[in-house]
Design a protein around this motif. Structure first.
Motif, PDB file in Angstrom:
ATOM      1  N   THR A   1      -8.660  -1.776  -9.421  1.00 16.02           N
ATOM      2  CA  THR A   1      -8.783  -2.344  -8.195  1.00 16.02           C
ATOM      3  C   THR A   1      -7.269  -2.721  -7.569  1.00 16.02           C
ATOM      4  OG1 THR A   1     -10.913  -3.322  -8.166  1.00 16.02           O
ATOM      5  CG2 THR A   1      -9.676  -4.133  -6.564  1.00 16.02           C
TER       6      THR A   1
ATOM      7  N   LYS B   1      -4.896  -0.087  -4.735  1.00 13.02           N
ATOM      8  CA  LYS B   1      -4.398  -0.718  -3.680  1.00 13.02           C
ATOM      9  C   LYS B   1      -3.105  -0.267  -3.261  1.00 13.02           C
ATOM     10  CE  LYS B   1      -7.485  -4.657  -2.937  1.00 13.02           C
ATOM     11  NZ  LYS B   1      -7.622  -6.304  -3.270  1.00 13.02           N
TER      12      LYS B   1
ATOM     13  N   PRO C   1       0.759  -1.084  -0.081  1.00 10.06           N
ATOM     14  CA  PRO C   1      -0.107  -0.072   0.149  1.00 10.06           C
ATOM     15  C   PRO C   1       0.973   1.147   0.214  1.00 10.06           C
ATOM     16  CG  PRO C   1      -0.925  -1.748   1.637  1.00 10.06           C
ATOM     17  CD  PRO C   1       0.531  -2.061   1.128  1.00 10.06           C
TER      18      PRO C   1
END
Length: 311
Positions: free
Chosen positions: A151, A155, A87
């Motif tokens: 997606t 992230k 992240p």
């Protein structure tokens, strides 16, 4: 993508550089190996049935046996591990994903046949794209893979923008697709496609921009970075999907350079196209219609982007 037509520029074999060897899995009767280019480069599809033509691909009634359609039970988030980096690894980076075509283009033939300037000449605004013999369209495929990529990349902290998200009646046109990436000052742009070649033609290929300096097009500043991006995506795509490079273009490298695609010609930021497989071949189509395989494809492309952006 079909490579027939007067405007097709035959693929050029890229100059060899230090290579990373990626060996595919051992399958019955053969050991498939591939030498992939990764991250050492120095320096798609706008059309079908001839580069950027507006012809509709109609599945042949005498073509291959029909492959299974996509399963609605396979969720977009049933994923392998997220793209590497953790992240925040791409915080501050902007990625534009360009899902090829639009499911409703066939209803707007006049609009998508209108010509736009791509620097080296004029091409149709957009095309309908291709489809598998069972009717699963390229536009459905590209948007699904784009959602999965978004997606994964979000992230990692990237800001992700799509050129279209099923929210337009047609298009956008190829010049606008390029403009969206340019105006976003994207760090990387990837246009997602699937090919519509003949049965027996299999595998993926990544399309790189050639050096163009004509009219509104000047790709010279992005050729090197785009090659780096494309090589990294090709390598990660093999690793994630187990796919092999195209057996019909690219001389087995999985890389093709073209100067006739408006989406590349008009880009001022690093950009490549990826043809993830051939929808008109039953074996490739079986992969393209699988949600699990599309997740792997999204993973491989995203990992290539992460590798490029992290250097």
């Amino acid at each position: 993508m079909s490579y027939a037509g007067p405007e097709f520029e035959p693929p050029r074999r890229p100059r060899r550089r230090p290579l990373t060897v990626a060996l595919a899995a051992l399958v019955p009767g053969a050991l498939l190996g591939w030498v992939v280019y990764e991250g050492l480069g120095s320096a798609t599809d706008d059309g079908r049935g001839g580069p950027e033509s507006a012809a509709v691909r109609t599945p042949s009634a005498t073509g291959d046996a029909k492959e299974p359609g996509p399963s609605p039970t396979e969720p977009a988030t049933s994923a392998p591990a997220a793209a590497p980096g953790g992240p925040g690894a791409l915080k501050g980076k902007v990625v534009v994903i360009d899902p090829g075509h639009n499911p409703a283009n066939f209803r707007h033939t006049a609009e998508i046949n209108a010509k736009v300037n791509i620097g080296t000449g004029y091409k149709e605004c957009d095309t309908t794209g291709t489809a598998t013999n069972s009717g699963y369209t390229e536009a459905e495929f590209t948007l699904d893979v784009a959602h999965r990529m978004r997606t994964l990349l979000e992230k990692q902290g990237a800001t992700v923008r799509l050129t279209q998200d099923g929210d337009r009646s047609y298009g956008p046109c190829i010049d606008e697709r390029a403009r969206i990436g340019n105006q976003a000052e994207a760090d990387a742009v990837v246009s997602v496609h699937a090919d519509g070649s003949g049965s027996g033609n299999r595998g993926f290929h990544v399309i790189l921009p050639g050096a163009v300096n004509s009219g509104a097009a000047d790709t010279r500043p992005i050729v090197g970075a785009s090659r780096d991006l494309g090589e990294r995506i090709a390598g990660r795509f093999v690793r994630a999907t187990g796919s092999t490079p195209s057996n019909y273009v690219g001389d087995g490298t999985g890389l093709v350079t073209r100067k006739d695609l408006g989406g590349l010609n008009l880009s001022t930021v690093p950009k490549v196209f990826i043809e993830c497989g051939n929808m008109r071949d039953t074996k490739d189509a079986a992969q393209l219609t699988s949600g699990a395989w599309r997740q792997k494809a999204a993973q491989g492309i995203s990992e290539g982007i992460v590798s490029f952006l992290r250097g």
